[in-house]
Motif scaffolding. Sequence first.
Motif, PDB file in Angstrom:
ATOM      1  N   LEU A 529       0.811  -1.216   0.000  1.00 27.50           N
ATOM      2  CA  LEU A 529       0.000   0.000   0.000  1.00 27.50           C
ATOM      3  C   LEU A 529       0.846   1.270   0.000  1.00 27.50           C
ATOM      4  O   LEU A 529       0.389   2.320  -0.378  1.00 27.50           O
ATOM      5  N   LEU A 570     -11.116 -15.437  -4.257  1.00 27.61           N
ATOM      6  CA  LEU A 570     -10.032 -14.586  -4.724  1.00 27.61           C
ATOM      7  C   LEU A 570      -9.315 -13.923  -3.546  1.00 27.61           C
ATOM      8  O   LEU A 570      -8.088 -13.920  -3.449  1.00 27.61           O
ATOM      9  N   LEU A 571     -10.120 -13.387  -2.630  1.00 23.58           N
ATOM     10  CA  LEU A 571      -9.533 -12.726  -1.461  1.00 23.58           C
ATOM     11  C   LEU A 571      -8.777 -13.744  -0.609  1.00 23.58           C
ATOM     12  O   LEU A 571      -7.740 -13.453  -0.035  1.00 23.58           O
ATOM     13  N   GLU A 572      -9.343 -14.946  -0.547  1.00 21.81           N
ATOM     14  CA  GLU A 572      -8.729 -15.970   0.270  1.00 21.81           C
ATOM     15  C   GLU A 572      -7.378 -16.376  -0.284  1.00 21.81           C
ATOM     16  O   GLU A 572      -6.410 -16.555   0.443  1.00 21.81           O
ATOM     17  N   GLN A 574      -5.494 -14.567  -2.069  1.00 23.21           N
ATOM     18  CA  GLN A 574      -4.612 -13.446  -1.809  1.00 23.21           C
ATOM     19  C   GLN A 574      -4.123 -13.481  -0.363  1.00 23.21           C
ATOM     20  O   GLN A 574      -2.975 -13.219  -0.063  1.00 23.21           O
ATOM     21  N   LYS A 575      -5.042 -13.842   0.515  1.00 22.22           N
ATOM     22  CA  LYS A 575      -4.699 -13.903   1.930  1.00 22.22           C
ATOM     23  C   LYS A 575      -3.658 -15.004   2.171  1.00 22.22           C
ATOM     24  O   LYS A 575      -2.702 -14.815   2.923  1.00 22.22           O
ATOM     25  N   LYS A 578      -0.407 -13.794   1.242  1.00 19.01           N
ATOM     26  CA  LYS A 578       0.139 -12.869   2.237  1.00 19.01           C
ATOM     27  C   LYS A 578       0.667 -13.614   3.451  1.00 19.01           C
ATOM     28  O   LYS A 578       1.625 -13.183   4.078  1.00 19.01           O
TER      29      LYS A 578
ATOM     30  N   ILE B 372      -6.651  -4.658   0.629  1.00 21.31           N
ATOM     31  CA  ILE B 372      -7.047  -4.309   1.998  1.00 21.31           C
ATOM     32  C   ILE B 372      -7.999  -5.357   2.572  1.00 21.31           C
ATOM     33  O   ILE B 372      -7.817  -5.839   3.694  1.00 21.31           O
ATOM     34  N   SER B 374      -8.253  -8.421   1.785  1.00 19.11           N
ATOM     35  CA  SER B 374      -7.582  -9.695   2.055  1.00 19.11           C
ATOM     36  C   SER B 374      -6.761  -9.625   3.334  1.00 19.11           C
ATOM     37  O   SER B 374      -6.406 -10.646   3.903  1.00 19.11           O
ATOM     38  N   SER B 375      -6.444  -8.421   3.773  1.00 22.32           N
ATOM     39  CA  SER B 375      -5.784  -8.314   5.083  1.00 22.32           C
ATOM     40  C   SER B 375      -6.794  -8.383   6.222  1.00 22.32           C
ATOM     41  O   SER B 375      -6.467  -8.789   7.328  1.00 22.32           O
ATOM     42  N   MET B 376      -8.039  -7.956   5.929  1.00 19.47           N
ATOM     43  CA  MET B 376      -9.026  -7.875   7.001  1.00 19.47           C
ATOM     44  C   MET B 376      -9.773  -9.188   7.222  1.00 19.47           C
ATOM     45  O   MET B 376     -10.145  -9.515   8.338  1.00 19.47           O
TER      46      MET B 376
END
Lengths: 602, 393
Positions: A529, A570-572, A574-575, A578, B372, B374-376
């Motif tokens: 970010l 998708l978010l998962e 990405q998570k 990370k 963001i 995916s961090s939360m």
Amino acid sequence: MSDRQKRIRNFSIIAHIDHGKSTLADRLLENTQTLTSREMEDQVLDNMDLERERGITIKARAVNLQYKAEDGETYSLNLIDTPGHVDFNYEVSRSLNACDGALLVVDASQGIEAQTLANAYLAIDADLEIVPVVNKIDLPAADPDRVRAEIEDVIGIPAEDCPCISAKTGVNIPDVLKRIVTDVPAPKGDENAPLKCLIFDSYYDSYLGVVVYVRVFDGKLKAGQRIRMMNTGAEFDVIEVGYMAPFGLQKATELAAGEVGYITASIKNVRDTQVGDTITTVENGITEPLPGFKQALPMVYSGIYPEDGAKYDDLRDALEKLQLNDASLMFEPETSAALGFGFRCGFLGLLHMEIIQERLEREFNLDIITTAPSVIYKITKTDGEVLYIDNPSNYPDQGEIAESAEPMVKANIITPTEYVGGIMDLCQDRRGIFHDMKYLDSTRAELHYELPLNEIVYDFFDALKSRSRGYASLDYELIGHKPSKLVKLDILLNGEVVDALSFIVHTDKAYGRGRKIAEKLKENIPRQLFEVPVQAAIGGKVIARETVKALRKDVLAKCYGGDITRKKKLLEKQKEGKKKMRKLGSVEVTPEAFMAVLKLDE
Amino acid sequence: MKRLGLYLHFPFCKNKCAYCDFYSVVGYDKVEKYMDALMLQCEDYSVSCEPYAIDSIFLGGGTPTIVPQKQMCDLVDCIYDNFNVTVDAEVTIEANPATVTQGQLKSYVKAGINRLSIGAQSACNNELKALSRIHTFEEFEHTFKMARKAGFKNINIDLMYGIPEQTMESFKKSLKEIVSLDAEHISLYNLKIEDSTPFGAIRDSLPLPDEDVEFAMYEYAIDYLTRKGYVQYEISNFAKKGYECKHNMKYWTCQEYLGLGTAAHSYFRNTRFSFIKDIDSFVAAIEDPDNGNVITDENYTISPSERVGEYIMLSLRLNRGININEFKRLFDMDFEKMFEDLLPAYVGSGFMDKTAVGYAFTPKGMYVSNYILSSMLEFSSEIDKNIANGKDK
């Protein structure tokens, strides 16, 4: 000499990597019908996956062959395999000391290479009868006559009538067996003298405890004896003795002078059975151990950390298990601000380090992060205190240092002559001091350099290979510390020093390496970010800077037709990505970044 | 009465666009039997939807306008017959320019369809060609005017940015042309190159604008559309006052919707499911439900904790963002406390605004919202559990 001894031959096979040592060993097993070809899995002696893949022997192995010779007698041949890499030179020398002769295998097209020479000299030092064998005569480029002449010229042993074989196709293997009987001397030694045995290998077995491979020089070894390891002082009661049959251990009533075999004695730890140690009986034992014992000392250190901090205990368990079979692997707990809890590990050399890393990943299924390898620096402080530093984190402030010294090696490089120029440039670039060069023949040369070990641990081997299209070979031995202008280079991410990325480097190299590391890190740090400055600094002075630009776009514009699951997945994903990252201060870094800085030579 | 949105999928296209990864097939030969199957499926769900009032219907694709007008109107009648459709329901159909006639449009209005969504994508023909769209901008304008004439008083135009050959200048031109038509709603999508598409295969050779330019386009569009009387209410959606898309709002506010047809997704009675992505298998399963034909693809129940994650993820897509009081009321959790490590940094760095009632993304934050979120959020354990229990592939 006893009648028994007359029918024993103890020998090893020595060769440069890929010259066909293991294949020849297989053929000998096959030809003595110790194994039929159907029973044989290729290359019985190299039984670690890793060894097979890399085509090298990591651990010494031994096997007993029963050979019926033309004279009608059956000979007991003990083949003692040796590790084929400079990292394990000490183990090689101990294995050779257990033998009376050695087959020196040379590739019929490539001729003598650096490790051919290194091993031949070790064999000569050990007073072995050397039997040259020219292998791979089936290859189109084979030139056995040239190679025979080379063996005579370079090593100085007669080779005009040496066996020319193809271990691959099996041509002339019986010749080799004949030579072992005729040329390798039978062992000597007095069965009735006090016990004197050499340990040349050992491994941990969960049922038997440590299985110790020995060569008996004098006396007899049998179950029930109370024995002592003369250098470590450890004492044990022998439970079992026997021979190393190709299929496994074969129990015997005794091992007598001249024989090679194993003992078990409920030994819990390979540290008590160090390679090179001498075994004698506690009662009526000898007082002088065999010469040449050395504690295996690490030359290269690095930090090993679990990628997932929660796997710390798993990593410790894995290292302990590896250590059961590898007395030369050292480790102790270490903490890094950047990487958390891990271990400082000591290795015999770079190959040893890579092997341990690979075994941790493959056999124990661990994802690990390894920090840049470090050698042991000798630092004399202004107050006279002398420190040996293997971890850049412990490097004193420049102001406290009176003299810094780094370990040097004597390197021996053999290369086709067309690459001499490039290799000399490489050695020059790596701060090498040229000693001499000699031509082995019209096409190949041998170079001698004194090089800092610190330069060799930075992918010198890869660089050497790439500059010689894979043809140059390297061998080296440590010759001690020499004063040198050293500095500690720190890497800062977002203004904070990352301890795990610091390393010690020669002043002249600091700028170049700092710049390269900053570039490499920039490629390996994902955009986040905010903008991330990557800096290399000596003391407080920044010598290189790169910037990882801030992430601009990461959005799923269309959440189509109510497919929320897809967005969640998708978010998962990405998570998960990370989670693999290491958080260094406020910066997320891929584990690959730590590896990338280890490979700087393009 | 509980409210429900209804989605119907029409998986047919005249031509497959190189960037599109939604399920559709080229050609019309399966239209008839598919439409019959859809009607059967409406009947199947008639009973379970009895307690619901349908206040939005979305006929999406693919290209629904490929379906002959008689069959489409029959289907709309079938919907009205089988479900309790409210009088003020929003009924949308998607149309591609140049695939629709004046007569068709008139018949839609007559059948009760009151909202039209047209995929313009760009006002520059070279960009349309680069996207492998089959229409020109002139054809789009013609379609738009026909729709007005046919009586559509609520029209959405789809527009894209970040497309091959697009520049800041050409994008400004597209925006200006589109805005001059005075549509009620504009969706502005960022082109995403999906791996499974023809574009995915040539990703690196596509003449795409760079990320900074794309972001500038996005910022420009927000500013320009706002000045022209459109209110941004979601990451990609702008509307004149009172014309927010009711149907899409259901997705973002965790309300129930039922998706009928192949590859359609539902959130219905606390379960997320979708029907198989294959026309023939779908039709076979509808026609012969007892023959071991499986019709669902994904199918899993939403756990309470997963619902929290969905709520956050979806609410933050909206400009109004998360209302922390509503959050507290729905889940009995303190949003600010849950994310006390993250929120101050996001607000401090300009990714989020603290609103009067909660938190919302700024345009800059929306643009990196996946990062963001995916961090939360944490979904994996939930998804895994559901996969273990359900039939998710």
